[in-house]
Design a protein around this motif. Structure first.
Motif, PDB file in Angstrom:
ATOM      1  N   PHE B  29     -14.173 -40.203 -15.818  1.00 48.96           N
ATOM      2  CA  PHE B  29     -14.756 -40.776 -14.601  1.00 48.96           C
ATOM      3  C   PHE B  29     -16.284 -40.723 -14.608  1.00 48.96           C
ATOM      4  N   GLY B  30     -16.843 -39.556 -14.917  1.00 49.01           N
ATOM      5  CA  GLY B  30     -18.292 -39.399 -14.851  1.00 49.01           C
ATOM      6  C   GLY B  30     -19.032 -40.248 -15.874  1.00 49.01           C
ATOM      7  N   TYR B  31     -18.500 -40.333 -17.089  1.00 49.61           N
ATOM      8  CA  TYR B  31     -19.149 -41.148 -18.116  1.00 49.61           C
ATOM      9  C   TYR B  31     -18.754 -42.619 -17.952  1.00 49.61           C
ATOM     10  N   THR B  32     -17.442 -42.863 -17.834  1.00 50.09           N
ATOM     11  CA  THR B  32     -16.921 -44.208 -18.072  1.00 50.09           C
ATOM     12  C   THR B  32     -16.426 -44.902 -16.804  1.00 50.09           C
ATOM     13  N   GLY B  33     -16.315 -44.159 -15.705  1.00 52.52           N
ATOM     14  CA  GLY B  33     -15.901 -44.776 -14.445  1.00 52.52           C
ATOM     15  C   GLY B  33     -14.407 -45.005 -14.310  1.00 52.52           C
ATOM     16  N   ILE B  34     -13.607 -44.308 -15.119  1.00 51.73           N
ATOM     17  CA  ILE B  34     -12.155 -44.478 -15.029  1.00 51.73           C
ATOM     18  C   ILE B  34     -11.621 -43.600 -13.904  1.00 51.73           C
ATOM     19  N   ALA B 243     -12.320 -32.486  -6.870  1.00 55.01           N
ATOM     20  CA  ALA B 243     -13.265 -31.825  -5.962  1.00 55.01           C
ATOM     21  C   ALA B 243     -14.322 -31.077  -6.760  1.00 55.01           C
ATOM     22  N   ALA B 244     -13.904 -30.393  -7.817  1.00 57.09           N
ATOM     23  CA  ALA B 244     -14.861 -29.645  -8.634  1.00 57.09           C
ATOM     24  C   ALA B 244     -15.926 -30.574  -9.205  1.00 57.09           C
ATOM     25  N   LEU B 245     -15.480 -31.724  -9.705  1.00 62.38           N
ATOM     26  CA  LEU B 245     -16.435 -32.635 -10.339  1.00 62.38           C
ATOM     27  C   LEU B 245     -17.369 -33.285  -9.306  1.00 62.38           C
ATOM     28  N   ILE B 246     -16.811 -33.663  -8.170  1.00 62.39           N
ATOM     29  CA  ILE B 246     -17.622 -34.327  -7.130  1.00 62.39           C
ATOM     30  C   ILE B 246     -18.649 -33.344  -6.563  1.00 62.39           C
ATOM     31  N   VAL B 247     -18.184 -32.134  -6.266  1.00 62.22           N
ATOM     32  CA  VAL B 247     -19.087 -31.147  -5.666  1.00 62.22           C
ATOM     33  C   VAL B 247     -20.150 -30.728  -6.681  1.00 62.22           C
ATOM     34  N   GLY B 248     -19.737 -30.478  -7.903  1.00 58.55           N
ATOM     35  CA  GLY B 248     -20.684 -30.014  -8.919  1.00 58.55           C
ATOM     36  C   GLY B 248     -21.661 -31.086  -9.335  1.00 58.55           C
ATOM     37  N   GLY B 249     -21.184 -32.311  -9.440  1.00 55.04           N
ATOM     38  CA  GLY B 249     -22.046 -33.407  -9.852  1.00 55.04           C
ATOM     39  C   GLY B 249     -21.437 -34.153 -11.012  1.00 55.04           C
ATOM     40  N   GLY B 293     -11.425 -29.664   0.908  1.00 57.22           N
ATOM     41  CA  GLY B 293     -11.633 -31.007   1.467  1.00 57.22           C
ATOM     42  C   GLY B 293     -12.940 -31.076   2.233  1.00 57.22           C
ATOM     43  N   GLY B 294     -13.192 -30.049   3.044  1.00 57.26           N
ATOM     44  CA  GLY B 294     -14.435 -30.014   3.814  1.00 57.26           C
ATOM     45  C   GLY B 294     -15.651 -29.984   2.910  1.00 57.26           C
ATOM     46  N   LEU B 295     -15.542 -29.205   1.840  1.00 61.11           N
ATOM     47  CA  LEU B 295     -16.661 -29.105   0.892  1.00 61.11           C
ATOM     48  C   LEU B 295     -16.954 -30.463   0.245  1.00 61.11           C
ATOM     49  N   VAL B 296     -15.889 -31.181  -0.103  1.00 65.81           N
ATOM     50  CA  VAL B 296     -16.070 -32.511  -0.701  1.00 65.81           C
ATOM     51  C   VAL B 296     -16.761 -33.441   0.290  1.00 65.81           C
ATOM     52  N   ILE B 297     -16.301 -33.417   1.543  1.00 63.75           N
ATOM     53  CA  ILE B 297     -16.890 -34.314   2.544  1.00 63.75           C
ATOM     54  C   ILE B 297     -18.358 -33.966   2.756  1.00 63.75           C
ATOM     55  N   LEU B 298     -18.654 -32.685   2.876  1.00 59.58           N
ATOM     56  CA  LEU B 298     -20.054 -32.278   3.061  1.00 59.58           C
ATOM     57  C   LEU B 298     -20.913 -32.729   1.878  1.00 59.58           C
ATOM     58  N   THR B 299     -20.368 -32.568   0.664  1.00 57.07           N
ATOM     59  CA  THR B 299     -21.118 -32.983  -0.525  1.00 57.07           C
ATOM     60  C   THR B 299     -21.408 -34.478  -0.493  1.00 57.07           C
ATOM     61  N   LEU B 300     -20.349 -35.256  -0.225  1.00 50.56           N
ATOM     62  CA  LEU B 300     -20.533 -36.708  -0.243  1.00 50.56           C
ATOM     63  C   LEU B 300     -21.501 -37.142   0.852  1.00 50.56           C
ATOM     64  N   GLY B 306     -23.903 -34.731  -6.003  1.00 49.63           N
ATOM     65  CA  GLY B 306     -23.374 -33.420  -6.360  1.00 49.63           C
ATOM     66  C   GLY B 306     -24.484 -32.380  -6.429  1.00 49.63           C
ATOM     67  N   VAL B 307     -24.078 -31.108  -6.544  1.00 51.12           N
ATOM     68  CA  VAL B 307     -25.062 -30.018  -6.563  1.00 51.12           C
ATOM     69  C   VAL B 307     -26.055 -30.212  -7.712  1.00 51.12           C
ATOM     70  N   VAL B 308     -25.527 -30.523  -8.902  1.00 55.65           N
ATOM     71  CA  VAL B 308     -26.389 -30.797 -10.054  1.00 55.65           C
ATOM     72  C   VAL B 308     -26.313 -32.294 -10.319  1.00 55.65           C
TER      73      VAL B 308
END
Ligand SMILES: Nc1ncnc2c1ncn2[C@@H]1O[C@H](COP(=O)(O)OP(=O)(O)OP(=O)(O)O)[C@@H](O)[C@H]1O
Ligand SMILES: [Mg+2]
Lengths: 278, 338
Positions: B29-34, B243-249, B293-300, B306-308
């Protein structure tokens, strides 16, 4: 000499070797709209050929069919004498036919320099085994591409923006990037869909100068969709006029000004008039 | 003391495993958008196949059924698990990546995941259905003969090495011309295609490599817990990796690491120490999901990258050769400077 097709039967006069790009009797329908209806013409090598016509004439559809983005219902496309009809886009691009898009479509989240670095085809480092296991094998090529990319960016006045995300460029800069990125691919034929749309006159002059320079330096042939007839007059050797999906006439701009049906098609929007005549 | 070390080592193991999951999803997803909405399926495939490769033949009369049972050494089991996950990724990619539209892709991956889940759960002959595999041998445990806490430390070292190799290769891929083409495809698939990129092939590479990564994480999981059943790899687990990937970056592997730590380790552990209420056994997992879920929403909302954030590509400086062509550049800069 201006050839005028009075009856709008699909012109069969073209043969695959008439030019670098030959389009023969292309037709394509979208639901109730016959976007292409037997369009035929040739683009000779070394020319800057204009493709003009009213809005909705089918110019973008033609570009899409030629570049393999959509399939025609019938008709043929020949590039460098070879039949490329309905080939996948990437295969057509690999043969040296590169097209740009009517609306700028840079890779927004890549830097300007990266936008160019993507363009070279069949890069050594695009092979999975090399990318993962032997990165040393693409270093030299990468450096050569980088030198070329930087030079092209400088030519297009984008050197200062090289590390900026492409999405942050201004509208005019995006048009320049679109062209610079296409040049980086080293095309034989470059098809530009309204490269001058919505940009200021000074930039129009610069883009025109770039095209002339590229033709001279890199012997790129151009097919350019354009509405600005002044630009066409100044820049293009040859003009193809389209209306309602057909080739209405071809010739130099001077010849076409004498052509009554072209003048009506262009000045009045065309569709009704052309239909009434046929 | 040994208990504390064992506990920390356990957290470390999960941290490493989630890092590998997040690297895998990042490549897809992060590299290729899948849009891979069935990440966890590849974890299961990797885990199960490594499990049945390492387990001995099924014993009649135990009521536990599974295929293969090859008693293979653990490095071979690891390879089999990784290859199987890659193969399933390839098959799903064959269907999902044919079409260009990403919503289509998301639906196909979801459907494929449900199919795998249904088959594995209901066909008890494959991996013992909903009961799942148990008693999977742990690497080196027979040789070392350590107490559980010490073994966990050794296992953590193994996980850390594998994770480091995965991280190294993922970064290498990112920086390579292939990684650049993947990111171009992420940005605009049609344009990349118009520039001669074989987008189907490149996306398939990303799909398969990502699946292999997640499969390796699955092998480590089944080794660590020595069992695997469908209850352990529901859709909710896919959500945790996302969630890990979205929140982290997304788009950068450091972000994947930070996200795995925040979501998979910190949140999981923080909620674990909440007082359990016996009348509501599902309360804690639900609270966990609500928090994530809340963490993801706050991040977005506040920091969508993402954080990084994904960093810009850096190139070594190449001097301009000011010759005839470049001579015009000085005049042009003024216009393009707006
Ligand atoms: N994907 C599509 N689906 C349906 N109709 C389409 C599609 N693409 C083009 N058309 C129709 O085909 C006709 C030709 O469109 P096309 O975009 O080729 O015109 P054009 O000559 O490029 O016009 P413009 O000068 O405005 O760019 C139009 O009537 C348009 O609505
Ligand atoms: Mg158009």
């Amino acid at each position: 000499m201006a050839t005028e097709t009075d009856d709008f039967a699909p012109a069969t006069a073209v043969t695959p070797t008439d030019g670098l790009l030959v389009v023969a009797g292309l037709a394509r329908r979208f639901g109730g709209v016959q976007a292409l209806d037997g369009c035929s013409f040739a683009v000779e090598e070394g020319t800057i050929t204009a493709l003009i016509g009213p809005n909705g004439a089918g110019k973008t559809t033609l570009v899409n069919v030629v570049a393999g983005a959509i399939r025609p219902d019938s008709g043929r496309v020949y590039f460098a004498g070879q039949d490329i009809t309905a080939r996948p886009s990437h295969q057509i691009a690999l043969r040296g036919l590169i097209r740009t898009f009517q609306l700028s479509r840079e890779y927004p989240q890549l830097t300007v320099l990266e936008n160019l670095m993507v363009s070279p085809q069949r890069q050594v480092g695009e092979r999975l085994s090399v990318a993962l296991l032997r990165p040393g094998r693409y270093r030299a090529q990468e450096r050569a591409y980088l030198e070329r990319a930087v030079q092209i960016l400088d030519d297009f006045g984008l050197y200062g923006q090289r590390d900026e995300y492409a999405k942050n460029l201004s509208g005019g800069q995006k048009r320049l990037l679109e062209l610079a990125r296409a040049v980086m691919a080293g095309p034989r034929l470059l098809i530009l869909d309204e490269p001058m749309a919505g940009i200021n006159p000074a930039l129009v002059d610069r883009l025109s100068a770039h095209m002339l320079r590229l033709r001279a330096e890199m012997s790129i042939t151009f097919l350019m969709v354009e509405h600005n007839l002044d630009v066409v007059e100044r820049l293009c050797d040859h003009v193809v006029v389209m209306a309602v999906g057909r080739t209405l006439a071809t010739g130099t701009m001077a010849e076409l000004r004498q052509n009554a049906s072209v003048v009506t098609a262009y000045l009045t929007g065309g569709v009704a008039d052309v239909r009434a005549e046929s | 003391m040994g208990v504390v070390i064992g506990y920390i080592a356990t957290l470390g193991v999960y941290f490493c495993i989630y890092n590998i999951f997040a690297f895998g999803l990042n490549i897809q997803f992060g590299y290729t958008g899948i849009l891979d909405f069935t990440v966890i399926t590849f974890m299961a495939v990797g885990g199960y196949l490594a499990g049945v490769a390492a387990l001995g033949p099924e014993q009649p009369g135990t009521d536990i059924y599974y295929v293969l049972g090859l008693s293979l050494p653990w490095p071979v089991a690891l390879l089999i698990g990784a290859a199987a996950a890659g193969a399933v990724g390839y098959l799903i990619g064959l269907i999902a990546l044919r079409r260009l539209r990403s919503d289509y892709l998301a639906i196909v991956t979801l459907a494929a995941g449900s199919i795998v889940y249904g088959i594995v759960g209901n066909d008890t002959r494959l991996f013992d259905g909903f009961e799942g595999l148990v008693g999977v041998p742990q690497p080196l445990s027979g040789v070392l003969n350590l107490n559980p806490n010490d073994y966990t430390v050794v296992f953590l070292a193994l996980c850390a090495v594998i994770m480091a190799v995965c991280w190294f290769l993922a970064n290498r891929l990112y920086k390579s011309p292939l990684g650049r083409t993947m990111r171009a495809i992420r940005e605009d698939l049609e344009v990349a295609e118009a520039y001669g990129k074989r987008t189907f092939r490149v996306r398939m590479s990303a799909m398969v490599i990502g699946s292999i990564y997640v499969g390796i994480g699955g092998v480590l999981t089944i080794w660590f817990v020595t069992s695997l059943a469908p209850a352990g790899w529901g859709t909710g687990e896919t959500f945790v990796v996302w969630a890990a990937l979205i929140v982290g970056g997304r788009g950068n592997n450091l972000g994947a690491v930070v996200g795995s730590f925040l979501v998979a380790v910190l949140f999981n552990e923080a909620t674990r120490f909440l007082p359990a209420i016996s009348s509501l056994p599902n309360l804690i997992p639900e609270i966990r999901n609500i928090c994530i879920g809340g963490l993801v929403i706050l991040t977005l909302w506040f920091r969508p990258q993402g954080v990084v954030a994904e960093r810009k590509a850096r190139f070594f400086v190449v001097p301009l050769q000011h010759g005839t062509v470049a001579g015009s550049a000085a005049a042009e800069v003024a216009v393009s400077g707006d």
